[in-house]
Scaffold this motif. Structure first.
Motif, PDB file in Angstrom:
ATOM      1  N   TYR A  39       0.848  -1.179   0.000  1.00 33.68           N
ATOM      2  CA  TYR A  39       0.000   0.000   0.000  1.00 33.68           C
ATOM      3  C   TYR A  39       0.894   1.243   0.000  1.00 33.68           C
ATOM      4  O   TYR A  39       2.100   1.165   0.255  1.00 33.68           O
ATOM      5  N   GLY A  40       0.280   2.388  -0.277  1.00 39.18           N
ATOM      6  CA  GLY A  40       1.053   3.612  -0.291  1.00 39.18           C
ATOM      7  C   GLY A  40       1.944   3.703  -1.503  1.00 39.18           C
ATOM      8  O   GLY A  40       1.625   3.198  -2.585  1.00 39.18           O
ATOM      9  N   GLU A  45      11.223   6.012   0.108  1.00 44.07           N
ATOM     10  CA  GLU A  45      12.432   5.644   0.846  1.00 44.07           C
ATOM     11  C   GLU A  45      12.101   4.986   2.171  1.00 44.07           C
ATOM     12  O   GLU A  45      12.872   4.165   2.676  1.00 44.07           O
ATOM     13  N   ARG A  46      10.960   5.357   2.768  1.00 43.87           N
ATOM     14  CA  ARG A  46      10.550   4.801   4.052  1.00 43.87           C
ATOM     15  C   ARG A  46       9.494   3.721   3.848  1.00 43.87           C
ATOM     16  O   ARG A  46       8.575   3.869   3.045  1.00 43.87           O
ATOM     17  N   THR A  47       9.613   2.632   4.611  1.00 48.23           N
ATOM     18  CA  THR A  47       8.653   1.533   4.536  1.00 48.23           C
ATOM     19  C   THR A  47       8.141   1.195   5.924  1.00 48.23           C
ATOM     20  O   THR A  47       8.930   1.072   6.868  1.00 48.23           O
ATOM     21  N   LEU A  48       6.831   1.029   6.060  1.00 38.92           N
ATOM     22  CA  LEU A  48       6.223   0.496   7.260  1.00 38.92           C
ATOM     23  C   LEU A  48       5.829  -0.945   6.980  1.00 38.92           C
ATOM     24  O   LEU A  48       5.366  -1.274   5.885  1.00 38.92           O
ATOM     25  N   ASN A  69      -0.438   9.677   4.407  1.00 35.41           N
ATOM     26  CA  ASN A  69      -0.201  11.085   4.735  1.00 35.41           C
ATOM     27  C   ASN A  69       1.234  11.506   4.506  1.00 35.41           C
ATOM     28  O   ASN A  69       1.513  12.687   4.266  1.00 35.41           O
ATOM     29  N   HIS A  70       2.175  10.551   4.581  1.00 31.13           N
ATOM     30  CA  HIS A  70       3.596  10.896   4.476  1.00 31.13           C
ATOM     31  C   HIS A  70       4.260  10.292   3.243  1.00 31.13           C
ATOM     32  O   HIS A  70       5.483  10.383   3.100  1.00 31.13           O
ATOM     33  N   GLY A  71       3.455   9.679   2.375  1.00 27.39           N
ATOM     34  CA  GLY A  71       4.010   9.136   1.143  1.00 27.39           C
ATOM     35  C   GLY A  71       4.916   7.947   1.353  1.00 27.39           C
ATOM     36  O   GLY A  71       5.864   7.739   0.582  1.00 27.39           O
ATOM     37  N   TRP A  72       4.636   7.146   2.380  1.00 28.73           N
ATOM     38  CA  TRP A  72       5.457   5.979   2.679  1.00 28.73           C
ATOM     39  C   TRP A  72       4.894   4.724   2.025  1.00 28.73           C
ATOM     40  O   TRP A  72       3.740   4.672   1.613  1.00 28.73           O
ATOM     41  N   HIS A  73       5.730   3.719   1.972  1.00 28.98           N
ATOM     42  CA  HIS A  73       5.333   2.396   1.492  1.00 28.98           C
ATOM     43  C   HIS A  73       4.859   1.574   2.705  1.00 28.98           C
ATOM     44  O   HIS A  73       5.454   1.652   3.775  1.00 28.98           O
ATOM     45  N   LEU A  74       3.790   0.792   2.543  1.00 29.84           N
ATOM     46  CA  LEU A  74       3.285  -0.057   3.622  1.00 29.84           C
ATOM     47  C   LEU A  74       3.149  -1.489   3.120  1.00 29.84           C
ATOM     48  O   LEU A  74       2.559  -1.734   2.068  1.00 29.84           O
ATOM     49  N   ILE A  75       3.708  -2.422   3.886  1.00 33.80           N
ATOM     50  CA  ILE A  75       3.591  -3.854   3.601  1.00 33.80           C
ATOM     51  C   ILE A  75       2.825  -4.495   4.761  1.00 33.80           C
ATOM     52  O   ILE A  75       3.111  -4.216   5.927  1.00 33.80           O
ATOM     53  N   VAL A  76       1.866  -5.353   4.447  1.00 40.80           N
ATOM     54  CA  VAL A  76       1.069  -6.019   5.476  1.00 40.80           C
ATOM     55  C   VAL A  76       1.429  -7.500   5.521  1.00 40.80           C
ATOM     56  O   VAL A  76       1.296  -8.211   4.525  1.00 40.80           O
TER      57      VAL A  76
END
Length: 269
Positions: A39-40, A45-48, A69-76
């Protein structure tokens, strides 16, 4: 009652889009790999990385909004009944050994370890599991809590050794009854559906593990769910729980500002 969201009759289905997009690996069969749930911004550069069981996935709406909100990458990376701590547990639904959880967790670790210092792992899990001891015996009471705490610390140390930052969201309290059912039956007296916050020592091992490692940041939403030590069935216009122990996606989304504040406090932004 007109403003209440979600409708208590539909609360069980209020799980967030990641659930319906196949990001919760099931219990049955040989389900040991997470789908590629991204997602995202995949180029960020940043990943959650959201990691854990259904008690981790319930926070997806807040984590997803933070990433957006911060343009980060999200992996679930989530699997039903599979806690993030490195310990063998019994399936609470099927009442059997749950080796698929161990295999899935190991595969999740491999994906997490590729994240490096630009990744932050947000992990959470139900704290009511029954773990197994070294001889394959089921542990209870203090022995179970100590085994789960040790497993949590092993997980945190392994992730940190690979580079990612670690954030632990403290497990939420559990009601003795189905909250949406109570609200449906007593919509004019919502206070009857509230319940006292529980603080048993054997369910606080996630807090102790997080506090044992100064590199880990603990996020605690209990005061938001249970203001004044009483866990509310409804806060604002949001139904808090979709059953006895899972938050609704609607309510979880309201926690994003607090999550962002915690990230700033921890220097993760």
């Amino acid at each position: 009652a007109v403003a209440l969201r979600p409708n208590p009759l539909n609360a069980r289905a209020d799980r967030g889009r990641s659930f319906y997009e196949g990001c919760m690996v099931g219990i049955e069969g040989t389900s040991t790999n997470s789908n590629k749930c991204h997602y995202g911004n995949p180029e960020a550069e940043r990943t959650l990385i959201l990691f854990g069981d259904s008690h981790a996935m319930q926070y997806f709406p807040a984590v997803d909004e933070l990433a957006e909100n911060h343009g980060w990458h999200l992996i679930v990376l989530t699997k039903a009944e599979c806690p993030p701590e490195e310990v063998e547990v019994r399936s609470m639904v099927e009442y059997r050994e749950y080796s698929q959880c161990d295999t899935w967790r190991e595969e999740a670790f491999k994906r997490i370890e590729k994240g490096g210092e630009d990744a932050t792992v947000v992990m959470s899990g139900d704290t009511e599991y029954t773990p197994y001891g070294p001889e394959g015996e089921e542990l209870t009471g203090d022995d179970a809590a100590e085994a789960m705490e040790a497993g949590y610390i092993r997980t945190l140390k392994r992730i940190q050794a690979a580079g990612p930052h670690t954030v632990v969201i403290r497990d939420n309290p559990t009601s003795i009854e189905d909250v949406p059912s109570c609200v449906s039956e007593d919509i004019q007296h919502l206070g009857r559906c509230s319940f006292p916050r529980r603080r048993e020592w054997d369910r606080e091992y996630d807090v102790r593990a997080a506090e044992a490692l100064p590199q880990t940041h603990l996020v605690d939403f209990i005061a938001d769910i249970c203001p004044g030590e009483i866990c509310r069935a409804v806060i604002g216009n949001a139904l808090t729980y979709r059953d006895k122990d899972h938050l609704t996606a609607t309510f979880a989304r309201t926690l994003e500002p607090m999550l962002e504040s915690d990230f700033r406090e921890a220097g993760l932004m």
